[in-house]
Design a protein around this motif. Structure first.
Motif, PDB file in Angstrom:
ATOM      1  N   ALA A  73       0.910  -1.221   0.064  1.00 26.19           N
ATOM      2  CA  ALA A  73      -0.031   0.042  -0.025  1.00 26.19           C
ATOM      3  C   ALA A  73       0.738   1.054   0.265  1.00 26.19           C
ATOM      4  O   ALA A  73       0.340   2.481  -0.012  1.00 26.19           O
ATOM      5  N   GLU A  74       2.008   1.085   0.090  1.00 28.82           N
ATOM      6  CA  GLU A  74       3.108   2.104   0.199  1.00 28.82           C
ATOM      7  C   GLU A  74       3.850   2.405  -1.028  1.00 28.82           C
ATOM      8  O   GLU A  74       4.799   3.038  -1.149  1.00 28.82           O
ATOM      9  N   THR A  75       3.885   1.428  -2.004  1.00 25.46           N
ATOM     10  CA  THR A  75       4.562   1.104  -3.001  1.00 25.46           C
ATOM     11  C   THR A  75       3.797   1.563  -4.364  1.00 25.46           C
ATOM     12  O   THR A  75       3.015   0.938  -4.747  1.00 25.46           O
ATOM     13  N   PHE A  76       4.636   2.671  -5.142  1.00 26.48           N
ATOM     14  CA  PHE A  76       3.955   2.930  -6.465  1.00 26.48           C
ATOM     15  C   PHE A  76       5.139   2.237  -7.440  1.00 26.48           C
ATOM     16  O   PHE A  76       6.418   2.135  -7.142  1.00 26.48           O
ATOM     17  N   GLU A  77       4.815   2.521  -8.720  1.00 23.64           N
ATOM     18  CA  GLU A  77       5.639   1.930  -9.773  1.00 23.64           C
ATOM     19  C   GLU A  77       5.681   2.965 -10.905  1.00 23.64           C
ATOM     20  O   GLU A  77       4.649   3.378 -11.519  1.00 23.64           O
ATOM     21  N   LEU A 107      10.487  14.467 -17.154  1.00 23.04           N
ATOM     22  CA  LEU A 107       9.245  13.563 -17.053  1.00 23.04           C
ATOM     23  C   LEU A 107       9.502  12.759 -15.882  1.00 23.04           C
ATOM     24  O   LEU A 107       8.407  12.474 -15.003  1.00 23.04           O
ATOM     25  N   ASN A 108      10.687  12.315 -15.583  1.00 23.27           N
ATOM     26  CA  ASN A 108      11.044  11.171 -14.639  1.00 23.27           C
ATOM     27  C   ASN A 108      10.808  11.903 -13.303  1.00 23.27           C
ATOM     28  O   ASN A 108      10.234  11.532 -12.302  1.00 23.27           O
ATOM     29  N   ALA A 109      11.100  13.169 -13.124  1.00 22.63           N
ATOM     30  CA  ALA A 109      10.816  14.093 -11.806  1.00 22.63           C
ATOM     31  C   ALA A 109       9.382  14.503 -11.614  1.00 22.63           C
ATOM     32  O   ALA A 109       8.716  14.282 -10.572  1.00 22.63           O
ATOM     33  N   VAL A 110       8.746  14.369 -12.680  1.00 23.71           N
ATOM     34  CA  VAL A 110       7.138  14.648 -12.616  1.00 23.71           C
ATOM     35  C   VAL A 110       6.577  13.282 -11.853  1.00 23.71           C
ATOM     36  O   VAL A 110       5.778  13.393 -10.920  1.00 23.71           O
ATOM     37  N   ALA A 111       6.933  12.009 -12.527  1.00 27.56           N
ATOM     38  CA  ALA A 111       6.285  10.873 -11.774  1.00 27.56           C
ATOM     39  C   ALA A 111       6.712  10.741 -10.271  1.00 27.56           C
ATOM     40  O   ALA A 111       6.045  10.384  -9.568  1.00 27.56           O
ATOM     41  N   ILE A 112       7.946  10.915 -10.059  1.00 26.47           N
ATOM     42  CA  ILE A 112       8.495  10.677  -8.583  1.00 26.47           C
ATOM     43  C   ILE A 112       7.941  11.713  -7.839  1.00 26.47           C
ATOM     44  O   ILE A 112       7.371  11.647  -6.481  1.00 26.47           O
ATOM     45  N   GLY A 113       8.005  13.192  -8.269  1.00 29.44           N
ATOM     46  CA  GLY A 113       7.265  14.216  -7.373  1.00 29.44           C
ATOM     47  C   GLY A 113       5.756  13.892  -7.229  1.00 29.44           C
ATOM     48  O   GLY A 113       5.574  14.026  -5.939  1.00 29.44           O
ATOM     49  N   ALA A 114       4.865  13.352  -8.166  1.00 29.87           N
ATOM     50  CA  ALA A 114       3.646  12.838  -7.902  1.00 29.87           C
ATOM     51  C   ALA A 114       3.532  11.736  -6.813  1.00 29.87           C
ATOM     52  O   ALA A 114       2.794  11.777  -6.051  1.00 29.87           O
ATOM     53  N   ALA A 115       4.318  10.866  -7.034  1.00 30.33           N
ATOM     54  CA  ALA A 115       4.523   9.725  -6.149  1.00 30.33           C
ATOM     55  C   ALA A 115       4.686  10.129  -4.590  1.00 30.33           C
ATOM     56  O   ALA A 115       4.044   9.832  -3.890  1.00 30.33           O
ATOM     57  N   LYS A 152       5.822   5.378  -0.055  1.00 27.75           N
ATOM     58  CA  LYS A 152       7.340   5.365   0.497  1.00 27.75           C
ATOM     59  C   LYS A 152       8.390   4.890  -0.226  1.00 27.75           C
ATOM     60  O   LYS A 152       9.719   5.030   0.016  1.00 27.75           O
ATOM     61  N   LEU A 153       7.980   3.960  -1.236  1.00 30.21           N
ATOM     62  CA  LEU A 153       8.967   3.371  -2.181  1.00 30.21           C
ATOM     63  C   LEU A 153       8.467   3.542  -3.579  1.00 30.21           C
ATOM     64  O   LEU A 153       7.309   3.361  -3.771  1.00 30.21           O
ATOM     65  N   MET A 154       9.363   3.522  -4.558  1.00 28.85           N
ATOM     66  CA  MET A 154       9.159   3.580  -5.754  1.00 28.85           C
ATOM     67  C   MET A 154       9.756   2.346  -6.428  1.00 28.85           C
ATOM     68  O   MET A 154      11.056   1.939  -5.866  1.00 28.85           O
ATOM     69  N   ILE A 155       9.171   1.670  -7.531  1.00 27.65           N
ATOM     70  CA  ILE A 155       9.808   0.258  -7.745  1.00 27.65           C
ATOM     71  C   ILE A 155       9.595   0.478  -9.344  1.00 27.65           C
ATOM     72  O   ILE A 155       8.690   0.935 -10.023  1.00 27.65           O
ATOM     73  N   GLY A 156      10.570  -0.197 -10.252  1.00 24.01           N
ATOM     74  CA  GLY A 156      10.434  -0.248 -11.793  1.00 24.01           C
ATOM     75  C   GLY A 156      11.445  -1.046 -12.296  1.00 24.01           C
ATOM     76  O   GLY A 156      12.293  -1.322 -11.578  1.00 24.01           O
ATOM     77  N   ARG A 196      13.818   5.111  -2.509  1.00 17.76           N
ATOM     78  CA  ARG A 196      13.099   5.201  -1.197  1.00 17.76           C
ATOM     79  C   ARG A 196      12.898   6.833  -0.933  1.00 17.76           C
ATOM     80  O   ARG A 196      13.587   7.603  -1.018  1.00 17.76           O
ATOM     81  N   VAL A 197      11.637   7.206  -0.693  1.00 18.17           N
ATOM     82  CA  VAL A 197      11.153   8.537  -0.849  1.00 18.17           C
ATOM     83  C   VAL A 197      12.343   9.508   0.423  1.00 18.17           C
ATOM     84  O   VAL A 197      12.404  10.372   0.041  1.00 18.17           O
ATOM     85  N   ALA A 198      12.122   8.586   1.508  1.00 21.81           N
ATOM     86  CA  ALA A 198      12.857   9.356   2.458  1.00 21.81           C
ATOM     87  C   ALA A 198      14.398   9.655   2.194  1.00 21.81           C
ATOM     88  O   ALA A 198      14.972  10.447   2.887  1.00 21.81           O
ATOM     89  N   GLY A 199      14.815   8.959   1.354  1.00 23.41           N
ATOM     90  CA  GLY A 199      16.373   9.155   0.969  1.00 23.41           C
ATOM     91  C   GLY A 199      16.395  10.577  -0.211  1.00 23.41           C
ATOM     92  O   GLY A 199      17.375  10.581  -0.505  1.00 23.41           O
ATOM     93  N   GLY A 200      15.359  10.997  -0.393  1.00 19.72           N
ATOM     94  CA  GLY A 200      15.534  12.321  -1.313  1.00 19.72           C
ATOM     95  C   GLY A 200      15.694  11.826  -2.733  1.00 19.72           C
ATOM     96  O   GLY A 200      15.387  10.619  -3.249  1.00 19.72           O
TER      97      GLY A 200
END
Length: 564
Positions: free
Chosen positions: A70-74, A93-101, A107-111, A151-155
């Motif tokens: 529930a905390e993971t986006f792709e 575009l990469n920054a858009v997706a990361i910023g939206a997430a 809390k985590l993005m994966i791909g 990891r979102v917390a890692g910047g």
């Protein structure tokens, strides 16, 4: 865009549904230059990274990272037209997706990332890292592919500032998508709940975005919105609203502009008028409206209720949650409830879209044609009070959402046409001891069932016997008509409505309804709702406010007291 010339898709994926899609163009409606997809936890079982690793290994990765599904986006499908790559569009575009997430609570993005052209190294610049042991050759891509996590917390690495700016701008970006026909919906500011976002990602915008200019982040995003060209009208009457606030507290000051001005300075307490209160952005109309802070806004907005509803009662009414099912007749009820301040939290359900024939009785316009009725109603209510909390269900009330819809309600207004839903809603309302109010839009008939006081009361007062919703799932048209007639008491309906049932499907497309009757129904349900929620006199039963009987020569009070 992945489309073929015949309108199909060359690479159709179920994962596309329920995802955010960001498309870059030089101008609105122009050809796409780049694209990226952000999938939410709502479709986590279909993530490409999960399919790549297999369910067991994918879950092991999440456990190792200390996050849940529930905390993971792709993010996936980063595509840039080759002539646009020199613009740095891929990074944006990469920054858009990361910023939206980040904005949506990830809390985590994966791909998955290819390695042939250094795509993995590109993602590392955003603080993604490759997972050891996951690199393998994929024939479809003709290259090695590796799983990467962020990891979102890692910047966000060297792009941290860009990602932070786009995260804060996400409401504006989503509104822009809606304004040019995209599918993004705008969650309320500060309310990016995962479930709500997943539900809203496929429909039109229906919630305002609130900005507090005293917050530096909100001020930055608001300034970007004003520069975006999306705002068609700025409406700022904050000083007049402050004057109304002062006079509602001290009516004796009316007509004394000098003392009002002095009070206004004290109310602002050094804050610039432009920074006082909230700015409400309505993406469906392009309006940006300046309003007082919530409690002050509501105090002024309901000030003329006093004398009939005093302020302590007003506060009690606001502290309730009301559900409205069926937003044709129910639209008038929902709007009247919002106008009178009866409830501040609402749940609305209707599967139907607004059509031209609805314009005879619904307060909407031609620009609303083909828009879901729950969406239209929510928009209208938010334009009355941008601080409302409204949840909508554009698939109507179903077996799947029935429990969730009724849970937490203090009152249910039921105005739908489907017998199964009418009974199923009452079965659950009775179990939860929720009172139910229904207007029948004929002869001013108001139906009240006080399940809060009478949990053993027969459904619909027993007029259709002991019928369960399970027995009503499959009815013929004639059976449906017969059951509705029984529900509303065929012996007491108006002669016009009784005659119309025999003509349905032949000379009449549906039963007759008039705007005056719908407006009366809104008034009746609001009256009942107010009495119920304040503990006033409102028993179970059926009550008629019949214009045909009330507006006659015999009922004329003047004629009865004066010679003819």
């Amino acid at each position: 865009m992945f489309r073929t010339s015949d309108g199909g898709y060359t690479d159709d994926q179920d994962l596309d549904l329920g995802a955010w899609h960001f498309i870059a163009r030089r101008e609105p409606g122009g050809p796409p230059l780049g694209y990226i997809r952000l999938s939410t936890p709502a479709t986590g079982h279909m993530f490409q990274s999960r399919a790549f690793l297999g369910a067991e290994e994918y879950e092991a990765v999440l456990r190792a990272e200390g996050v849940s599904g529930a905390e993971t986006f792709e993010h996936s499908r980063l595509v840039v037209e080759h002539r646009a790559r020199k613009l740095g569009l891929g990074a944006y575009l990469n920054a858009v997706a990361i910023g939206a997430a980040h904005a949506l609570g990830a809390k985590l993005m994966i791909g998955t990332s290819g390695t042939r052209d250094g795509q993995d190294a590109f993602h590392e610049r955003f603080a993604f890292r490759s997972l050891p042991g996951t690199r393998r050759y994929v024939g479809r891509y003709t290259e090695d592919v590796v799983i990467m996590v962020h990891r979102v917390a890692g910047g966000a690495g060297e792009y941290a500032d860009l990602v932070a700016r786009l995260r804060d701008s996400f409401p504006v970006l989503a509104a822009a998508g809606e304004s040019v026909g995209g599918s993004a919906a705008v969650p309320p500011a500060g309310a990016y709940r995962q479930a709500g976002v997943a539900e809203r990602s496929g429909g039109p915008a229906w919630t305002p975005v609130l900005f507090d200019r005293s917050d530096p982040n909100d001020r930055h995003v608001l300034d970007e919105l004003l520069d975006s060209g999306l705002v068609r009208e700025v409406h700022d009457t904050i000083e007049a609203q402050l004057d109304e606030l002062i006079c509602s507290r001290e009516p004796v000051l009316r007509g004394d502009p000098g003392r009002i001005a002095a009070r206004r300075v004290g109310q602002l307490a050094g804050v610039s008028p432009r920074d006082y209160g909230r700015w409400a952005w309505y993406p469906w109309s392009g309006r940006l409206v300046h309003v007082l802070p919530r409690d002050e806004f509501r105090l002024v907005r309901t000030d003329r209720n006093r004398g009939k509803i005093e302020r302590p009662a007003q506060r009690r009414l606001l502290d309730h949650t009301v559900g409205v099912v069926g937003l044709s007749v129910g639209n008038a009820s929902a709007i009247t409830l919002a106008l009178e301040g009866i409830g501040s939290r609402f749940k609305l359900a209707d599967f139907d879209a607004f059509s031209l024939s609805n314009l005879n009785r619904l307060r909407a316009g031609v620009h609303d044609l083909d828009v879901n009725k729950a969406v239209i109603t929510a928009r209208q209510m938010f334009e009355i009070d941008p601080y409302l909390d409204i949840e909508i269900h554009t698939d109507g009330l179903t077996e799947e959402n029935l429990d969730a819809f009724l849970t937490g309600l203090d009152l249910l207004v039921e105005e739908c046409d489907t017998p199964y839903v009418k009974i199923a809603a009452r079965e659950r309302a009775r179990a939860l001891r929720i009172p139910v109010v229904m207007d029948c839009n004929d002869r001013g008939m108001l139906d009240v069932e006080r399940f809060d006081l009478e949990p053993g009361r027969p459904l619909l007062h027993g007029v259709i016997g002991d019928v369960s919703s399970a027995a009503l799932k499959s009815l013929s048209q004639q059976e449906r008509v017969d059951l509705i007639l029984a529900m509303v008491d065929a012996e007491r309906i108006s002669p016009e409505l009784r005659a119309s049932f025999a003509q349905l499907g032949t000379t009449l497309s549906s039963w007759p309804q008039l705007a005056s009757g719908v407006a009366l129904g809104g008034a009746l349900t609001a009256e009942a709702a107010r009495r119920i929620l304040l503990g006033g006199d409102c028993p179970s039963g059926r009550f008629y406010v019949d214009f045909a009987e009330l507006i006659t020569a015999a009922a004329d009070s003047l004629a009865r007291g004066c010679p003819v």
